[in-house]
Design an enzyme around this catalytic site. Structure first.
Site, PDB file in Angstrom:
ATOM      1  N   THR A  18       0.817  -1.209   0.000  1.00  0.00           N
ATOM      2  CA  THR A  18       0.000   0.000   0.000  1.00  0.00           C
ATOM      3  C   THR A  18       0.851   1.259   0.000  1.00  0.00           C
ATOM      4  O   THR A  18       0.386   2.322  -0.453  1.00  0.00           O
ATOM      5  CB  THR A  18      -0.916   0.007   1.231  1.00  0.00           C
ATOM      6  OG1 THR A  18      -0.112  -0.115   2.407  1.00  0.00           O
ATOM      7  CG2 THR A  18      -1.897  -1.143   1.174  1.00  0.00           C
ATOM      8  N   CYS A  19       2.079   1.153   0.502  1.00  0.00           N
ATOM      9  CA  CYS A  19       2.923   2.335   0.501  1.00  0.00           C
ATOM     10  C   CYS A  19       3.329   2.728  -0.911  1.00  0.00           C
ATOM     11  O   CYS A  19       3.696   3.885  -1.153  1.00  0.00           O
ATOM     12  CB  CYS A  19       4.149   2.104   1.369  1.00  0.00           C
ATOM     13  SG  CYS A  19       5.147   0.704   0.835  1.00  0.00           S
ATOM     14  N   MET A  20       3.294   1.750  -1.850  1.00  0.00           N
ATOM     15  CA  MET A  20       3.673   2.036  -3.238  1.00  0.00           C
ATOM     16  C   MET A  20       2.488   1.940  -4.176  1.00  0.00           C
ATOM     17  O   MET A  20       2.651   2.097  -5.385  1.00  0.00           O
ATOM     18  CB  MET A  20       4.754   1.044  -3.692  1.00  0.00           C
ATOM     19  CG  MET A  20       6.030   1.097  -2.888  1.00  0.00           C
ATOM     20  SD  MET A  20       6.898   2.643  -3.131  1.00  0.00           S
ATOM     21  CE  MET A  20       7.303   2.530  -4.854  1.00  0.00           C
TER      22      MET A  20
END
Length: 1305
Positions: free
Chosen positions: A1272-1274
């Protein structure tokens, strides 16, 4: 006044003559030219000289200077000699002749002639007067006793030197040398000064003569009056006693007593007049001379009452009898003539003195006379008013009402007048307030016939109490006209120099201590139930009414009132609004009119039809002129601003209590219930468009295209010599336009809020095509509060000091100031997408200022924290506090620690921070933590009882506000369903509008009960409600007052709307006030509130959580990237011939992955000019190789180079199956997929092209048993290469609904 203008020397001349006679003398002069008329000059003389000089016996001779050839040059040089023979002067007595001969024997000629010469070189007429003056002084000195004369007196008598028989002035010789020659300018200046001195001297002499004449006359009259009092009056009284009934002698006594001012005899006369009235009345009616005598006696009687402390019974009885029409049945005009005489000689001023001195003070308001004397004094006020009402002479009536208003009603109100006279006049049937109002009204001039004062306003309101219902239509119009004029001139607001852009929600400061208590009392009277109902009835008129009014306001369909009356009511309400910023809530008159739908319709009709005459075609509406930003005259401003400002204020107040059922008309309203909504939705659409244009036009008027004003010191110097300084003339104009701008903008924003909650206007209805944002130049848009505050609306552009320029930079242009004002006040007139782009540009500019470029290479100031995942909120609250991290705008890097106490794998290149921020916000807003609670529709708002759960709740709310601000600052979407009223409070400024419909989600039962109360048909008193609120907290119940003394104020049918408003205000504002202030302060610590105020509460929710519309699979597919292993058919690697270059390429890719930066909606790589302390890259050839490799292996996207290592392509079979499966998802499944990949179930507000980083699908290999995972961070979906579309769909649905944690991916 004459004494004040005299010089000290003139006064000394006057008061030296203390031995002057008691009579006044004169000199009769005749021109020395043959055939001229006689002239008379008055002057003072001493001794027994009669002062009359027959000029026929004077002989005049002339001597003229000659020019070349013996001719006269001009008559300016003519000198005059006056001669007369003393012995043969018949106009002198023998005694004076002997004195003159004795005094001036040495100065007479041999033949006995006395010669007086003029020694001045000027005109002949002036020299004649000079000679006569010397002759007069000579005779005066001869008649006085011999005494030595001072040098000054001799000089005044005979000129510059002693009188020794030579009347010529000898020239003054300067022995020091030759005199200096004068040029033309010096000569003229000296002549001007001499002329000025001579004029001043003549003025002093003339003033001295006048004062001497007045003093002599006064002394002579006093002496004669003493003789009359001591001799004549006793003689006439003895004569009257000898012959009783001789009324002519009695009248002579009356006349002499009036002049002699003998108080004892005056009382005797009053006693005789009262005792013998049966005999005297016929005599008075038959003899016209008695009328004037009675006038004199009446004035003396009033003066005696005002000044004497003796017995006044006879005086009062005299006035009571002889100022009554019943005393003179055959001559009623006698009393009228008496009052004409009295009023013209300050009758009401004397009555005012009698009231203050004779009426004892009272402790409270009363209509009962405290003493019998007080009742008679009250009658002295009533009698002339009754006479004036019956009189036909308009000038006499005007004089009485003017003096009454000036001395009794408009002067300083003593306790006797305020507590006794005014209440007694108000209840007296003999007093006609309608006549007073009709006289005070000065139709067409905009002012009254007397000077306005707070005392007059209070008096008129007190006298009108209980009489409004009995006023006819004309008198009602006069009442409104008089009150509107008085309120405009007495309720003077102060210019707000500090501004109202403060973010504090504290209540407005109590300024009542600085205001006139009499004005506050008048306002209370004006807002009493009696006046409110009377004014409302006057406003609605007495014509026919209809239950279904139309927008056109035709007479057949609405209950019409007088247009002039409505305008006057608007002026009263407008003055109350600008006098008190909280007037809409404090004054019952205002909120009573707000719930008069018919009045609001008529008011809007007046606003639309008020026009400016035009020479070309039909008149131009003034609202159209305002919409175009054109300046108008003061009269046009006074025509349009009161009705427009009052309409906006009243309608805005009404909208707060109008629920959606009434506003949108979705349900059939019971015909028995009153419909509060004055307009239909189509009417509101056109109205909102007009108000939007008016608001934008006011922005142009507030900041006109003009040059800056002059400096303050220069303006102060110029205004000091003006009669009316420019600033004092402009203050009222500034106050009116500023208030109009605020009210119009408030109403437009409230209509827009209604439209955003439930749309009733078309798309793009609020957007103005005339406003464009400089998206390519965000620096042209200024939101810095310190800068914008320097530009106050309607005050022009000012000149800045050097310190201000050094601190804030160059001044903004008018266009920039207008744009900043629109973005702050009317941001919805610009499209949402443009504002979002501007918001992002502002953040990027702010990031550049605080972070710079060094942070991209692990340098510069950063925030590095170590946080335990299971205690993410507690650790973050401690380490990100203001004391530890004062600046949250810096780059943040996070290291997470798992439950086992070990550091989680991974280096924070931006993804860990985003994951940390998302999890922290979810933990902070978790209702189980106690800081926020849920409404019925599952929206979050601050917990009212948070202070009892957490002792330091304010610090926590401040911290949560900072974290949410950081998420907005980093463009991170977080799914937080915040309540609409809470978001509105975050965006609100000093006062926050309360929308009662928000209570439906907060407290449905309370909302239902308030709606029931609003439409209750019975007596509200039967419900037993008061202005209190029962609050239950943790099993304990306490009572909160909704307003001061609310526990003793019952809720009635008249004030139930106020009760509903206060209940909604308490639930939505007051009980969460401190929490909202702390939260907003924390939010402002990261992002300026001015940036956020570009958006409505619904748009702010979109910025935080993403858009609410359905997910577009096509949009997502169009903005998705693909990645995985390299293949030969995706990108061919060419041009690299040795292994060293390949290794170098891999090193560069690795470095770029570490140093990539976040910008706009994509990751891009920025290569800078490296130095030795940045990267150890040296040599020109190596740099050229790097640039060459970047050009080969880069793809241009959004003006930046970013690297894409591919595997999947858009036409890959797995990708094709993936999109087919997604298209078959339900909306909830689509949101679950989006949340699985990006941690937020909502799409970005500008579409998926704005998602940052872009949505990416990565080839996770060919393992068919592996589930899809995500980073989710990317925003990266790791999708295995499934060979079966059915398996792909099942695996994908299982993965997105499993709810796996971060580390499991």
């Amino acid at each position: 006044m004459l004494l004040r203008t005299l010089s000290r020397s003139t006064l000394s001349q006057v008061f030296r003559s203390r031995n002057m006679s008691d009579y006044e003398s004169s000199i009769s002069l005749k021109s020395l030219y043959p055939g001229s008329e006689e002239k008379v000059e008055k002057g003072g003389f001493s001794g027994e000289f009669s002062g009359v000089i027959p000029v026929k016996e004077l002989t005049a001779t002339y001597s003229c200077s000659s020019g070349p050839g013996g001719q006269n040059v001009n008559k300016v040089s003519t000198k005059v000699d006056l001669r007369f023979h003393v012995e043969s002067a018949t106009w002198l007595s023998s005694e004076i002749k002997s004195k003159v001969l004795e005094k001036y024997s040495s100065q007479l000629t041999k033949d006995g002639w006395m010669v007086v010469k003029s020694d001045r070189t000027r005109s002949q007429s002036l020299n004649q007067a000079d000679a006569l003056e010397k002759l007069r002084n000579a005779i005066r000195l001869a008649t006085q006793p011999d005494k030595p004369l001072s040098t000054a007196e001799e000089k005044r008598m005979f000129g510059k030197g002693y009188f020794e028989g030579d009347f010529r002035t000898k020239p003054i010789v300067n022995n020091r040398g030759a005199t200096r020659a004068e040029n033309k300018e010096q000569l003229l200046e000296r002549a001007r000064l001499d002329r000025k001195n001579r004029e001043a001297k003549r003025a002093e002499t003339h003033a001295a003569v006048r004062i001497q004449a007045l003093v002599r006359g006064f002394i002579c009259r006093r002496r004669i009056f003493r003789q009359i009092r001591d001799h004549e009056i006793p003689r006439l009284r003895r004569q009257l006693e000898a012959v009783p009934g001789d009324w002519e002698v009695f009248r002579r006594i009356c006349v002499l007593v009036v002049f002699a001012t003998d108080s004892a005899t005056l009382v005797w006369i009053f006693q005789v007049l009262v005792r013998e009235r049966s005999k005297l009345v016929p005599v008075i009616e038959s003899n016209p001379g008695w009328t004037h005598t009675l006038c004199k006696l009446s004035l003396s009687c009033v003066e005696l009452l005002a000044s004497s402390s003796d017995s006044i019974a006879a005086s009062l009885r005299f006035l009571q009898i002889y100022t009554n029409n019943a005393t003179f049945p055959n001559k009623p005009d006698i009393v009228t003539n008496i009052y004409k005489y009295l009023v013209s000689r300050k009758y009401f001023s004397l009555v005012r003195l009698i009231i203050d001195s004779r009426v004892p003070p009272v402790l409270s308001e009363t209509t009962r006379p405290p003493t019998p004397l007080a009742g008679e004094i009250l009658q002295m006020v009533l009698n002339p008013v009754n006479i004036a009402v019956q009189a036909t002479n308009s000038s006499f009536k005007a004089e009485i009402f003017t003096n009454l208003s000036t001395h009794i009603l408009g002067g300083t109100l003593s306790e006797q007048i305020q507590l006794f006279i005014l209440p007694s006049l108000a209840v007296s049937e003999e007093f006609s307030i309608g006549a007073v109002l009709k006289h005070l009204e000065n139709t067409g001039s905009g002012s009254l016939r007397v000077s306005s004062s707070p005392e007059l306003l209070y008096s008129i309101l007190t006298l009108s109490k209980g009489r409004l219902g009995r006023l006819d239509e004309e008198q009602g119009t006069s009442f409104l006209n008089v009150i509107s004029t008085l309120t405009r001139t007495t309720l003077v607001p102060e210019l707000d120099e500090e501004g109202d852009d403060s973010d504090s929600e504290s209540e407005a400061m109590d300024q009542s201590s600085n205001r006139n208590p009499l004005i506050e009392t008048s306002i209370c009277l004006l807002n009493s139930a009696e006046f409110v109902s009377g004014i409302v009835s006057i406003a609605e008129g007495s014509k026919s009414r209809s239950s279904a009014p139309t927008f056109s306001g035709s007479p057949a369909s609405v209950r019409l009132g007088n247009t002039e009356n409505i305008r006057n009511i608007c002026k009263i309400c407008h003055q109350l609004l600008i006098y008190n910023q909280q007037g809409m809530h404090d004054y019952s008159l205002l909120h009573s009119l707000a719930f008069r739908p018919n009045f609001l319709r008529q008011l809007w009709n007046i606003v639309c039809t008020t026009s400016q005459p035009s020479l070309f075609g039909s008149p131009t509406p003034l609202v159209s002129i305002i919409s175009r930003g054109l300046k108008m005259s003061g009269l046009e401003r006074d025509d349009i601003s009161p009705p427009l400002a009052v309409f906006c204020s009243l309608f805005r107040y009404l909208l707060v209590t109008i629920h959606d059922t009434e506003f949108y008309g979705t349900e059939q309203i019971n015909t028995k219930q009153r419909n509060w909504m004055p307009f239909t939705l189509p009417e509101l659409v056109s109205m909102s468009l007009s108000l939007r244009d008016i608001a934008l036009g006011l922005v142009e008027l507030a900041f006109p295209e003009s040059r800056p004003r002059v400096r303050d010191d220069y303006r102060q110097a110029v205004n000091s010599v003006r009669d009316t300084p420019e600033e004092s003339r402009d203050v009222r104009d500034i106050i009116i336009w500023t208030h109009l701008f605020k009210t119009v903008v408030s109403l437009v924003r409230q209509l827009y809020t209604r439209d955003t909650r439930r749309q009733f206007c078309l798309d793009d209805h609020w957007i103005s095509s005339g406003i464009t944002l400089p998206l390519d130049r965000p620096q042209d848009v200024s939101f810095r509060r310190s800068r914008i505050r320097a530009y106050r609306p309607f005050r022009g552009l000012r000149v800045f000091t050097r310190e201000e320029l050094e601190e804030s930079g160059p001044p903004l242009t008018t266009k920039e100031v207008r744009l900043a004002t629109v973005l702050r006040e009317l941001p919805f007139t610009i499209s949402f997408s443009q504002r979002v782009l501007l918001f992002q540009n502002l953040i990027q500019r702010d990031k550049q200022e605080y972070q710079g470029d060094r942070v991209n290479f692990l340098q510069g100031p950063t925030i590095d924290i170590l946080v335990r995942r299971n205690y993410i909120y507690e650790d973050a609250f401690e380490k990100l506090s203001v004391d530890n991290e004062p600046n949250m705008k810096l780059k943040m890097r996070v290291q997470l620690v798992n439950a086992a106490g070990l550091d989680e794998a991974g280096i924070d290149g931006g993804g860990l921070f985003r994951e940390f921020l998302s999890q922290l916000l979810k933990a902070a807003f978790d209702p189980n933590r106690g800081f926020f609670v849920l409404t019925r529709d599952q929206h979050l708002y601050p917990n009212p009882t948070a202070n009892q759960i957490h002792p330091n709740a304010g610090a926590h709310y401040f911290f949560i506000g900072r974290i949410l601000g950081k998420a907005l600052y980093e463009n991170l979407l977080v799914e937080l369903p915040l309540a609409a009223f809470f978001l509105s409070k975050l965006l609100g400024q000093k006062l926050v509008n309360v929308d009662i419909d928000h209570l439906d989600s907060l407290d449905p039962e309370l909302y239902k009960n308030l709606l029931y109360l609003k439409t209750y048909e019975g007596d509200v008193l039967d419900l037993g409600l008061d202005f209190t609120m029962a609050v239950e907290e943790f099993g304990e119940t306490r009572i909160e007052l909704l307003k001061p003394e609310g526990d003793s104020t019952p809720v009635t049918s008249d004030n139930r709307i106020e009760y509903i408003h206060l209940v909604a205000d308490y639930k939505l504002n007051r009980q969460i006030k401190n929490q909202c202030i702390a939260f907003r302060n924390g939010l402002e610590d990261v992002i300026g509130l001015d940036w956020l105020r570009m958006f409505s509460h619904r748009e702010l929710e979109t910025l935080i959580c993403g858009a609410e519309h359905e997910i577009s699979v096509e949009d997502l597919q169009a903005h998705t990237n693909y990645s995985g292993g390299y293949t030969a058919d995706h990108l061919t690697i060419t041009g690299i011939k040795d292994i060293q270059q390949i290794i170098l390429l891999l090193q560069i890719i690795l470095l770029l992955q570490v140093y990539r930066i976040y910008s706009r909606s994509s990751y891009y790589y920025r290569y800078t000019v490296y130095t030795a302390d940045h990267l150890t890259i040296t040599g020109i050839q190596l740099i050229q190789q790097i640039i060459f490799l970047l050009q080969v292996y880069s793809i241009y996207s959004r003006s930046s180079y970013y690297y894409r290592y591919t595997g999947y392509t858009a036409d890959h079979l797995t990708i094709t199956a993936f999109w087919e499966a997604v298209r078959g998802f339900t909306e909830d499944q689509k949101r679950s997929l989006l949340k699985f990949v990006t941690s937020c179930s909502r799409p970005p507000h500008l579409g998926f092209r704005d998602l940052d980083p872009p949505f990416c699908i990565h080839n996770a290999g060919g393992d068919q048993d592996r589930l899809p995972t995500a980073s989710t961070c990317m925003n990266l979906l790791k999708l295995p290469d499934f060979k079966n579309s059915k398996m792909l769909r099942e695996k994908l649905i299982y993965a997105i609904e499993a709810g796996a944690g971060f580390e499991l991916s």
